[in-house]
Design a protein around this motif. Structure first.
Motif, PDB file in Angstrom:
ATOM      1  N   TYR A   1      -3.252   3.537   1.539  1.00  0.00           N
ATOM      2  CA  TYR A   1      -2.082   3.442   2.404  1.00  0.00           C
ATOM      3  C   TYR A   1      -0.879   2.892   1.638  1.00  0.00           C
ATOM      4  O   TYR A   1      -1.012   2.150   0.672  1.00  0.00           O
ATOM      5  N   ARG A   2       0.305   3.245   2.147  1.00  0.00           N
ATOM      6  CA  ARG A   2       1.561   2.661   1.669  1.00  0.00           C
ATOM      7  C   ARG A   2       2.287   2.062   2.859  1.00  0.00           C
ATOM      8  O   ARG A   2       2.407   2.693   3.907  1.00  0.00           O
ATOM      9  N   HIS A   3       2.763   0.807   2.685  1.00  0.00           N
ATOM     10  CA  HIS A   3       3.500   0.134   3.762  1.00  0.00           C
ATOM     11  C   HIS A   3       4.922  -0.136   3.285  1.00  0.00           C
ATOM     12  O   HIS A   3       5.141  -0.847   2.307  1.00  0.00           O
TER      13      HIS A   3
ATOM     14  N   TRP B   1       1.037  -1.187  -1.429  1.00  0.00           N
ATOM     15  CA  TRP B   1      -0.019  -0.192  -1.456  1.00  0.00           C
ATOM     16  C   TRP B   1      -1.374  -0.880  -1.367  1.00  0.00           C
ATOM     17  O   TRP B   1      -1.603  -1.897  -2.034  1.00  0.00           O
TER      18      TRP B   1
ATOM     19  N   VAL C   1      -4.614  -1.208  11.448  1.00  0.00           N
ATOM     20  CA  VAL C   1      -5.057   0.028  10.822  1.00  0.00           C
ATOM     21  C   VAL C   1      -6.289   0.529  11.572  1.00  0.00           C
ATOM     22  O   VAL C   1      -7.208  -0.244  11.858  1.00  0.00           O
TER      23      VAL C   1
ATOM     24  N   ARG D   1      -9.594   5.001   2.252  1.00  0.00           N
ATOM     25  CA  ARG D   1      -8.255   5.583   2.325  1.00  0.00           C
ATOM     26  C   ARG D   1      -7.267   4.714   1.552  1.00  0.00           C
ATOM     27  O   ARG D   1      -7.488   3.519   1.376  1.00  0.00           O
TER      28      ARG D   1
ATOM     29  N   ASP E   1      -7.154  10.144   0.967  1.00  0.00           N
ATOM     30  CA  ASP E   1      -8.439   9.829   1.580  1.00  0.00           C
ATOM     31  C   ASP E   1      -9.552  10.352   0.684  1.00  0.00           C
ATOM     32  O   ASP E   1      -9.326  10.625  -0.496  1.00  0.00           O
TER      33      ASP E   1
ATOM     34  N   PRO F   1       1.250   1.198   8.241  1.00  0.00           N
ATOM     35  CA  PRO F   1       1.190   1.810   6.910  1.00  0.00           C
ATOM     36  C   PRO F   1       0.919   3.305   7.022  1.00  0.00           C
ATOM     37  O   PRO F   1       0.250   3.764   7.959  1.00  0.00           O
ATOM     38  N   SER F   2       1.420   4.077   6.076  1.00  0.00           N
ATOM     39  CA  SER F   2       1.240   5.530   6.100  1.00  0.00           C
ATOM     40  C   SER F   2       0.095   5.928   5.177  1.00  0.00           C
ATOM     41  O   SER F   2      -0.021   5.435   4.050  1.00  0.00           O
ATOM     42  N   LEU F   3      -0.758   6.817   5.676  1.00  0.00           N
ATOM     43  CA  LEU F   3      -1.890   7.301   4.902  1.00  0.00           C
ATOM     44  C   LEU F   3      -1.395   8.199   3.776  1.00  0.00           C
ATOM     45  O   LEU F   3      -0.631   9.133   4.010  1.00  0.00           O
ATOM     46  N   GLN F   4      -1.860   7.917   2.541  1.00  0.00           N
ATOM     47  CA  GLN F   4      -1.437   8.679   1.378  1.00  0.00           C
ATOM     48  C   GLN F   4      -2.572   9.487   0.747  1.00  0.00           C
ATOM     49  O   GLN F   4      -2.354  10.595   0.278  1.00  0.00           O
TER      50      GLN F   4
ATOM     51  N   THR G   1      -8.689   1.050   1.541  1.00  0.00           N
ATOM     52  CA  THR G   1      -9.755   0.547   2.416  1.00  0.00           C
ATOM     53  C   THR G   1     -11.095   1.094   1.951  1.00  0.00           C
ATOM     54  O   THR G   1     -11.179   2.141   1.293  1.00  0.00           O
TER      55      THR G   1
END
Length: 296
Positions: free
Chosen positions: A134-136, A116, A95, A132, A148, A143-146, A119
């Motif tokens: 994230y979902r993995h 999920w 990440v 932030r 912030d 992982p994709s940022l969901q 950070t």
């Protein structure tokens, strides 16, 4: 055991977090973040394994029984306990943090097995909105940022039907819990709204769990309490633990009717809370639901 908290393990964790009950093993797992350790407790006793990086949140792996997905400092890892008290760690995804000095914090799987995790900047006093969420997903390389603009993302939980996602920010300047509509097919949260404003209530919102009735339990950090909120956001009850900083709770036990609570052991004079950093058990009169495993 009743509403009175009982000490399960005098673990003295710096930050005991992410308790997860393993139904298959009849055992409780959790991490100590600054202690860089994975812990396990069962009727047979207490065991721990050392980690190279700080583990912050864990979930069991459906594809690798006995292993865990973990949000750590530099990314997501697969952890497998070894003989000799060590962990075999395999990096699943890196990440790129918003700035140096960050790590993962609270996390768990949704009902469909997506992981999920949020950070945070370790210098919490800075109040930097660089956290932030994230979902993995299964098969993902990263992982994709969901979300912030968070300081200390915490309190992740999902309703029993999986259609509501909860998230808190435990920083003293925020102290808010939000609810989202959650698309179980795509893993997408929407319609963010304030679920509970914790500012007028005892404690900062930390780690959470959901019971079989759909009520949301969250640790009131600094207040020595665990609060239960109804799905409508009404404070239903508050239970006390003998430490100031409960960190996260999880349902476990043979009938999933025990609420385990991990805690933080701060520095300084602990004469008024010698059990800080321990794991406690409560019988709240309700049952939980099994924790989903990561479908990796």
């Amino acid at each position: 055991m009743g509403s009175q908290a009982e000490l399960v393990v005098d673990a003295r964790c710096g930050t005991g977090e992410s308790p997860v009950w393993s139904v298959a093993e009849s055992a409780l797992y959790w991490v100590d973040i600054p202690g860089r350790a994975l812990h396990r407790w069962s009727a047979a006793g207490h065991t721990q394994w050392a980690s190279d990086e700080m583990p912050a949140c864990i979930a069991p792996r459906a594809d690798l029984p006995g292993s865990w997905i973990a949000g750590m400092e530099s990314g997501l890892f697969s952890l497998t306990p070894q003989d000799g008290g060590t962990l075999a760690a395999t990096r699943l995804a890196e990440v790129s943090h918003a700035r140096p000095g960050m790590r993962f914090n609270d996390g768990r799987c949704d009902r469909q097995g997506r992981f999920w995790a949020g950070t945070m900047l370790m210098d919490m006093a800075a109040g930097a909105r660089v956290g932030r969420l994230y979902r993995h997903d299964k098969g993902s390389l990263a992982p994709s940022l969901q979300l912030d603009d968070l300081i200390v993302p915490n309190g992740l939980a999902f309703s029993p039907d999986g259609r509501t996602m909860y998230l808190s920010d435990s920083h003293p300047g925020v102290q808010t819990i939000w609810a989202f509509d959650y698309d179980t097919a795509t893993g997408t949260p929407s319609k963010r709204r304030v679920f509970v404003d914790m500012n007028p209530l005892p404690g900062r919102p930390d780690g959470a769990a959901v019971d079989a009735d759909g009520c949301y339990w969250i640790c009131g950090n600094d207040a020595g309490q665990v609060h239960r909120f109804t799905p409508e956001g009404r404070l239903d009850r508050s239970l006390e633990v003998p430490v100031k900083k409960p960190a996260m709770c999880a349902f476990g036990g043979p009938k999933l009717d025990t609420l385990f609570v991990t805690s933080i052991r701060p520095g300084g004079d602990l004469s008024d809370q010698p059990l800080a950093g321990g794991v406690f058990a409560l019988r709240p009169g309700t049952q939980g639901i099994p924790e989903p495993a990561f479908d990796g």
